[in-house]
Design an enzyme around this catalytic site. Structure first.
Site, PDB file in Angstrom:
ATOM      1  N   TYR A   1      10.047 -12.493  -8.581  1.00 58.85           N
ATOM      2  CA  TYR A   1      10.030 -13.954  -8.730  1.00 58.85           C
ATOM      3  C   TYR A   1       8.588 -14.451  -8.848  1.00 58.85           C
ATOM      4  CZ  TYR A   1      10.155 -18.866  -7.319  1.00 58.85           C
ATOM      5  OH  TYR A   1       9.958 -20.226  -7.277  1.00 58.85           O
TER       6      TYR A   1
ATOM      7  N   SER B   1       5.726 -26.954  -1.127  1.00 53.59           N
ATOM      8  CA  SER B   1       6.640 -27.185  -2.244  1.00 53.59           C
ATOM      9  C   SER B   1       7.913 -27.886  -1.764  1.00 53.59           C
ATOM     10  CB  SER B   1       7.007 -25.828  -2.854  1.00 53.59           C
ATOM     11  OG  SER B   1       8.114 -25.949  -3.716  1.00 53.59           O
TER      12      SER B   1
ATOM     13  N   GLN C   1       4.286 -31.444  -2.360  1.00 53.48           N
ATOM     14  CA  GLN C   1       4.600 -31.431  -3.790  1.00 53.48           C
ATOM     15  C   GLN C   1       6.005 -31.942  -4.013  1.00 53.48           C
ATOM     16  OE1 GLN C   1       6.946 -28.959  -4.938  1.00 53.48           O
ATOM     17  NE2 GLN C   1       6.837 -29.339  -7.137  1.00 53.48           N
TER      18      GLN C   1
ATOM     19  N   TYR D   1       9.194 -32.633  -6.579  1.00 53.34           N
ATOM     20  CA  TYR D   1       9.933 -32.542  -7.832  1.00 53.34           C
ATOM     21  C   TYR D   1      10.745 -33.811  -7.935  1.00 53.34           C
ATOM     22  CZ  TYR D   1       8.945 -27.678  -8.907  1.00 53.34           C
ATOM     23  OH  TYR D   1       8.332 -26.514  -9.260  1.00 53.34           O
TER      24      TYR D   1
ATOM     25  N   THR E   1       4.862 -32.693  -9.580  1.00 54.40           N
ATOM     26  CA  THR E   1       4.908 -31.672 -10.630  1.00 54.40           C
ATOM     27  C   THR E   1       5.635 -32.230 -11.843  1.00 54.40           C
ATOM     28  OG1 THR E   1       4.843 -29.868  -9.050  1.00 54.40           O
ATOM     29  CG2 THR E   1       5.719 -29.348 -11.219  1.00 54.40           C
TER      30      THR E   1
ATOM     31  N   ARG F   1      12.939 -16.909 -16.509  1.00 53.99           N
ATOM     32  CA  ARG F   1      12.230 -15.673 -16.129  1.00 53.99           C
ATOM     33  C   ARG F   1      13.304 -14.602 -16.009  1.00 53.99           C
ATOM     34  NH1 ARG F   1      10.501 -19.962 -12.038  1.00 53.99           N
ATOM     35  NH2 ARG F   1       9.465 -21.358 -13.449  1.00 53.99           N
TER      36      ARG F   1
ATOM     37  N   LYS G   1       0.442 -32.853 -11.441  1.00 53.02           N
ATOM     38  CA  LYS G   1       0.288 -31.419 -11.745  1.00 53.02           C
ATOM     39  C   LYS G   1       1.156 -31.006 -12.928  1.00 53.02           C
ATOM     40  CE  LYS G   1       0.635 -26.882  -9.536  1.00 53.02           C
ATOM     41  NZ  LYS G   1       1.859 -26.324 -10.102  1.00 53.02           N
TER      42      LYS G   1
ATOM     43  N   HIS H   1       2.036 -24.019 -15.023  1.00 56.46           N
ATOM     44  CA  HIS H   1       2.962 -23.522 -13.996  1.00 56.46           C
ATOM     45  C   HIS H   1       2.875 -21.994 -13.878  1.00 56.46           C
ATOM     46  CE1 HIS H   1       6.290 -25.497 -11.666  1.00 56.46           C
ATOM     47  NE2 HIS H   1       6.531 -24.249 -11.366  1.00 56.46           N
TER      48      HIS H   1
ATOM     49  N   ARG I   1       5.042 -19.897 -16.195  1.00 53.52           N
ATOM     50  CA  ARG I   1       6.451 -19.741 -15.829  1.00 53.52           C
ATOM     51  C   ARG I   1       7.346 -20.723 -16.562  1.00 53.52           C
ATOM     52  NH1 ARG I   1       6.738 -17.184 -10.919  1.00 53.52           N
ATOM     53  NH2 ARG I   1       8.456 -18.391 -10.039  1.00 53.52           N
TER      54      ARG I   1
HETATM   55  C1  GLV Z   1       9.251 -23.156  -9.280  1.00 54.41           C
HETATM   56  O1  GLV Z   1       8.364 -23.941  -9.073  1.00 54.41           O
HETATM   57  C2  GLV Z   1       9.087 -21.954 -10.002  1.00 54.41           C
HETATM   58  O2  GLV Z   1       8.136 -21.827 -10.775  1.00 54.41           O
HETATM   59  O3  GLV Z   1       9.909 -21.060  -9.813  1.00 54.41           O
END
Ligand code: GLV
Length: 388
Positions: free
Chosen positions: A25, A107, A128, A130, A156, A165, A252, A276, A279
């Site tokens: 991850y 986060s 942070q 979301y 963010t 991913r 951000k 990020h 990502r």
């Molecule tokens: C979350 O912020 C991630 O990048 O997995």
């Protein structure tokens, strides 16, 4: 005790000690991982200019970030699921940052909750955010961060939808991990991780579980993002959140000069040039390549931090020399955490500080605040010449 001399040493230990699901991850970028890879390889295209016969005594790498005194221009970036890399991970990382004298950012998708981190630290940390569809939850989250005396809100902007991913899908990433034959076989070889995890109650997303109605599967990042994140976020909503918060705001996920101008117009204490950690949008340019055009676009109207790709003190020095007023690290501190807990995060910070300090001296400077482009050798086409 192994001798740790660089961030890579911590990464090797981390790989041995953390479950594969959480290592993957952290260590993945989206799709082909081009942007993830270039975030680091582009740093090595910038070169430093060696200078000699200058007084190198009384050096300082201390500065300020968003008006806060920092021991060095490095803040811990928000990283989701940090408390799965090591039991109580967010508390451990926050404590290491506090004792070192740099900001820690919690986060939204942490394992330890805002209140829990506040109860185990003495200095205010950054929170942070979301942006969520559920306005009630969003308001309560902002209030919780205020009540915990968080000293800045880091909003963010680059994750309204989640970049894929591959490994997270293949591994069935969840927090806590679902026990399947595959995950059990892996966990059986990470016994110290497991023992520590059994010894803590903090194994769910602490800011979410018990706080949100109607989330069917809070253990899955993918499900949570799809259900809750606000795909309609725009600049007017950002202005509203800023109003609701009423304190320092850091935006951000800015990677484009036009967005940087918009961010400065909305008003913020800093922006973070970031993709990020590679990502989200695969194929985007690295943060360090986009730093200069963004600095030119905002022209000093707001502080500019850089995140994505920093793995050494030389990288921090390069970003600062180019004109950033600070940096953020994600993976570099997670490697330390997964390797050696709180001590490992402190070790990561010490490694970066030492590398930055000595490299700055070898470039002929004594104060990080005075380091400028004179120490950099930048390839002519570094920011690229792209057809409009
Ligand atoms: C979350 O912020 C991630 O990048 O997995």
């Amino acid at each position: 005790m192994p001798v740790i001399t660089c961030i890579d040493d911590l990464k090797r230990l981390y790989k041995r000690r953390a479950p594969k699901m959480f290592y993957d991850y952290c260590e993945s970028g989206s799709w082909t991982e081009q942007t993830f890879a270039e975030n680091t390889s582009d740093f090595s295209k910038l070169r430093l200019r060696q200078r000699v016969a200058v007084d190198m005594t009384n050096r300082s790498i201390a500065t300020t970030m968003a008006g806060q005194d920092v021991a060095m221009p490095v803040a811990l970036a928000p990283v989701g699921l940090t408390g799965m890399q090591r039991a109580d991970g967010e508390i451990k990382a926050a404590r290491a940052a506090e004792s070192f004298g740099v900001p820690f950012t919690l986060s939204t998708m942490s394992i330890c909750s805002i209140e829990d981190v506040a109860a185990h630290t003495r200095k205010p940390f950054w929170f942070q955010l979301y942006t969520m569809k559920d306005q009630d939850y969003l308001k309560r989250l902002i209030q919780r961060a205020k009540d915990a005396k968080c000293s800045a809100l880091v909003i963010t902007l680059d994750l309204q939808v989640l970049g894929q991913r591959h490994m997270d899908l293949k591994n069935g990433l969840s927090a806590p991990p679902k026990l399947t034959a595959k995950s059990l076989a892996d966990l059986a070889t990470r016994w110290s991780w497991g023992l520590e995890m059994l010894g803590t109650k903090r194994r769910d997303m602490g800011n979410v579980v018990g706080h949100v109605k109607g989330v069917t599967d809070p253990s899955s990042l993918m499900a949570w993002t799809a259900e809750q994140f606000d795909p309609q976020l725009d600049w007017s909503k950002i202005a509203q959140i800023k109003e609701m918060w009423g304190g320092k705001v850091i935006l951000k996920g800015i990677l484009d000069p036009e967005d940087a101008k918009m961010a400065a117009k909305v008003g913020c204490d800093a922006i973070v040039v970031s993709n990020h950690g590679g990502r989200q949008l695969d194929g985007a340019l690295s943060s360090i390549r986009m730093l200069d055009p963004i600095l030119q676009a905002v022209g000093g109207e707001t502080e500019v931090f850089l995140d994505s790709g920093i793995r050494s003190g030389q990288d921090v020095l390069k970003a600062m020399a180019m004109g950033a007023s600070g940096t953020m690290i994600g993976r570099a501190f997670v490697y330390g955490l997964g390797a050696m807990g709180e001590e490992g995060v402190r070790k990561a910070l010490e490694v970066l500080a030492k590398e930055m300090d000595v490299s700055m001296a070898l470039c002929g400077h004594r104060d990080i605040n005075e380091v400028g482009r004179d120490v950099l050798m930048i390839p002519e086409d570094f920011s690229g010449r792209w057809a409009a």
